[in-house]
Design a protein around this motif. Structure first.
Motif, PDB file in Angstrom:
ATOM      1  N   ASN A 123      29.405   6.726  37.353  1.00 21.29           N
ATOM      2  CA  ASN A 123      28.715   5.441  36.897  1.00 21.29           C
ATOM      3  C   ASN A 123      28.942   4.188  37.445  1.00 21.29           C
ATOM      4  N   PHE A 124      29.918   3.963  37.914  1.00 17.45           N
ATOM      5  CA  PHE A 124      30.334   2.911  38.570  1.00 17.45           C
ATOM      6  C   PHE A 124      29.739   2.977  40.089  1.00 17.45           C
ATOM      7  N   ILE A 125      29.615   3.897  40.538  1.00 15.99           N
ATOM      8  CA  ILE A 125      29.139   4.045  41.862  1.00 15.99           C
ATOM      9  C   ILE A 125      27.626   3.820  41.889  1.00 15.99           C
ATOM     10  N   LYS A 126      27.033   4.386  40.773  1.00 17.12           N
ATOM     11  CA  LYS A 126      25.319   3.988  40.444  1.00 17.12           C
ATOM     12  C   LYS A 126      25.156   2.410  40.036  1.00 17.12           C
ATOM     13  N   PHE A 127      26.234   1.688  39.303  1.00 19.44           N
ATOM     14  CA  PHE A 127      26.025   0.401  39.279  1.00 19.44           C
ATOM     15  C   PHE A 127      26.257  -0.267  40.524  1.00 19.44           C
ATOM     16  N   ILE A 128      27.272   0.051  41.498  1.00 15.90           N
ATOM     17  CA  ILE A 128      27.360  -0.960  42.521  1.00 15.90           C
ATOM     18  C   ILE A 128      26.007  -0.405  43.498  1.00 15.90           C
ATOM     19  N   ALA A 129      25.399   0.785  43.352  1.00 15.05           N
ATOM     20  CA  ALA A 129      24.275   0.962  44.195  1.00 15.05           C
ATOM     21  C   ALA A 129      23.237   0.265  43.876  1.00 15.05           C
ATOM     22  N   LEU A 177      26.029   0.230  32.469  1.00 14.14           N
ATOM     23  CA  LEU A 177      26.933  -0.822  32.240  1.00 14.14           C
ATOM     24  C   LEU A 177      27.485  -0.545  30.916  1.00 14.14           C
ATOM     25  N   LYS A 178      27.059  -0.304  29.852  1.00 14.66           N
ATOM     26  CA  LYS A 178      27.476   0.146  28.576  1.00 14.66           C
ATOM     27  C   LYS A 178      28.422   1.002  28.401  1.00 14.66           C
ATOM     28  N   VAL A 179      28.263   2.100  29.091  1.00 20.79           N
ATOM     29  CA  VAL A 179      29.332   3.228  29.271  1.00 20.79           C
ATOM     30  C   VAL A 179      30.540   2.923  29.998  1.00 20.79           C
ATOM     31  N   ILE A 223      30.584  -8.472  38.894  1.00 17.56           N
ATOM     32  CA  ILE A 223      31.414  -9.040  37.716  1.00 17.56           C
ATOM     33  C   ILE A 223      30.489 -10.188  36.885  1.00 17.56           C
ATOM     34  N   TYR A 224      29.508 -10.923  37.513  1.00 16.91           N
ATOM     35  CA  TYR A 224      28.700 -11.698  36.855  1.00 16.91           C
ATOM     36  C   TYR A 224      27.875 -10.872  35.743  1.00 16.91           C
ATOM     37  N   THR A 225      27.364  -9.620  36.388  1.00 13.21           N
ATOM     38  CA  THR A 225      26.459  -9.231  35.484  1.00 13.21           C
ATOM     39  C   THR A 225      27.214  -8.504  34.472  1.00 13.21           C
ATOM     40  N   ILE A 226      28.394  -8.242  34.597  1.00 11.21           N
ATOM     41  CA  ILE A 226      29.268  -7.704  33.474  1.00 11.21           C
ATOM     42  C   ILE A 226      29.602  -8.769  32.240  1.00 11.21           C
ATOM     43  N   GLU A 227      29.652  -9.942  32.922  1.00 14.47           N
ATOM     44  CA  GLU A 227      29.971 -11.267  32.078  1.00 14.47           C
ATOM     45  C   GLU A 227      28.675 -11.458  31.318  1.00 14.47           C
ATOM     46  N   ALA A 228      27.728 -11.634  32.024  1.00 17.48           N
ATOM     47  CA  ALA A 228      26.179 -11.970  31.338  1.00 17.48           C
ATOM     48  C   ALA A 228      25.740 -11.022  30.342  1.00 17.48           C
ATOM     49  N   VAL A 229      26.203  -9.623  30.729  1.00 16.35           N
ATOM     50  CA  VAL A 229      25.692  -8.841  29.692  1.00 16.35           C
ATOM     51  C   VAL A 229      26.717  -9.186  28.415  1.00 16.35           C
ATOM     52  N   GLY A 230      27.838  -9.374  28.772  1.00 14.31           N
ATOM     53  CA  GLY A 230      28.877  -9.438  27.676  1.00 14.31           C
ATOM     54  C   GLY A 230      28.550 -10.930  26.671  1.00 14.31           C
ATOM     55  N   GLY A 248      17.907 -13.101  20.698  1.00 14.52           N
ATOM     56  CA  GLY A 248      16.806 -12.389  20.715  1.00 14.52           C
ATOM     57  C   GLY A 248      16.719 -11.311  21.842  1.00 14.52           C
ATOM     58  N   GLY A 249      17.600 -10.262  21.914  1.00 15.04           N
ATOM     59  CA  GLY A 249      17.408  -9.570  22.921  1.00 15.04           C
ATOM     60  C   GLY A 249      18.667  -8.584  23.292  1.00 15.04           C
ATOM     61  N   VAL A 250      18.775  -7.543  23.645  1.00 20.59           N
ATOM     62  CA  VAL A 250      19.889  -6.659  24.158  1.00 20.59           C
ATOM     63  C   VAL A 250      20.484  -6.941  25.431  1.00 20.59           C
ATOM     64  N   THR A 251      19.546  -7.368  26.374  1.00 19.57           N
ATOM     65  CA  THR A 251      20.310  -7.168  27.665  1.00 19.57           C
ATOM     66  C   THR A 251      19.486  -8.682  28.430  1.00 19.57           C
ATOM     67  N   TRP A 252      20.304  -9.025  29.272  1.00 16.87           N
ATOM     68  CA  TRP A 252      20.094 -10.197  29.979  1.00 16.87           C
ATOM     69  C   TRP A 252      19.092 -10.461  30.725  1.00 16.87           C
TER      70      TRP A 252
END
Length: 209
Positions: A36-42, A96-98, A150-157, A166-170
């Motif tokens: 999953n992390f490899i897919k995330f970075i890809a 990312l949720k996983v 890192i930014y993506t993880i923080e923004a989703v956080g 109003g939404g579940v994803t950034w």
């Protein structure tokens, strides 16, 4: 002011979950080989252009976000258009949720998260990352990838914590305007800018030595 922004980033993004003790070496090894992390970075590697901070800084923190701002926000992050940003969101958010759940990423403060992701990217199989770390250009490229991750993880956080409205994803078009205007996203963006600046500084230091 910079210390205040980073304090806000830590508080809004992760602080209210509590801090955790992290064995970076152990967890980064697991993360680097996680499919999953490899897919995330890809997915991040597929973003065609570099971040345009001149555009980004004009949008983040605005009280009123227009439709053009939403599109420009996506383009500022390197996407060709809002549709490609939404596709990134659709393919990345479930992964990312996983990762957040399996590695308790929401329990980490910003510096811990930064150390973990940078270490994991450095340990990934070399055919899965932009270039090796054996040269200055490779270090710069992978540093930028890690910073975006890192930014993506923080923004989703920010959004999953209810800071974005109003939404579940950034990235999604419906929630993006409200999220961009939040203090949490502004703080995460400031952290991203700082990390990218460090990447460039370290690159210059590398080629001069």
């Amino acid at each position: 002011m910079k210390k205040l922004i980073f304090s806000l980033a830590a508080f809004f993004t992760f602080g209210f979950f509590g801090f955790a003790q992290l064995d970076v070496n152990k967890v980064s090894q697991r993360l680097a080989n996680d499919t999953n992390f490899i897919k995330f970075i890809a997915n991040i590697r597929k973003i065609p252009n570099e971040t345009n901070f001149n555009i980004l800084n004009k949008i983040v923190g605005k009280k009123e976000i227009s439709a053009d701002d939403v599109t420009n926000f996506a383009v500022a992050f390197g996407f060709e258009n809002i549709q490609s940003a939404e596709e990134f969101d659709a393919s990345t958010t479930p992964i990312l949720k996983v990762l957040v759940e399996n590695y308790s990423l929401k329990n980490l403060e910003s510096k811990e998260l930064e150390s973990l992701i940078e270490a994991a990217v450095a340990l990934m199989p070399q055919d899965q990352i932009a270039e090796t770390f054996s040269n200055c250009k490779g270090r710069l490229s992978n540093c930028r990838i890690a910073s975006m991750a890192i930014y993506t993880i923080e923004a989703v956080g920010c959004v999953s914590a209810g800071v974005g409205l109003g939404g579940v994803t950034w990235w999604c078009g419906g929630c993006l305007g409200a999220s961009v205007g939040s203090v949490c996203i502004a703080a995460a963006t400031a952290h991203y800018f700082s990390m990218m600046s460090d990447c460039n500084y370290n690159y210059q230091d590398c080629i001069n030595n």
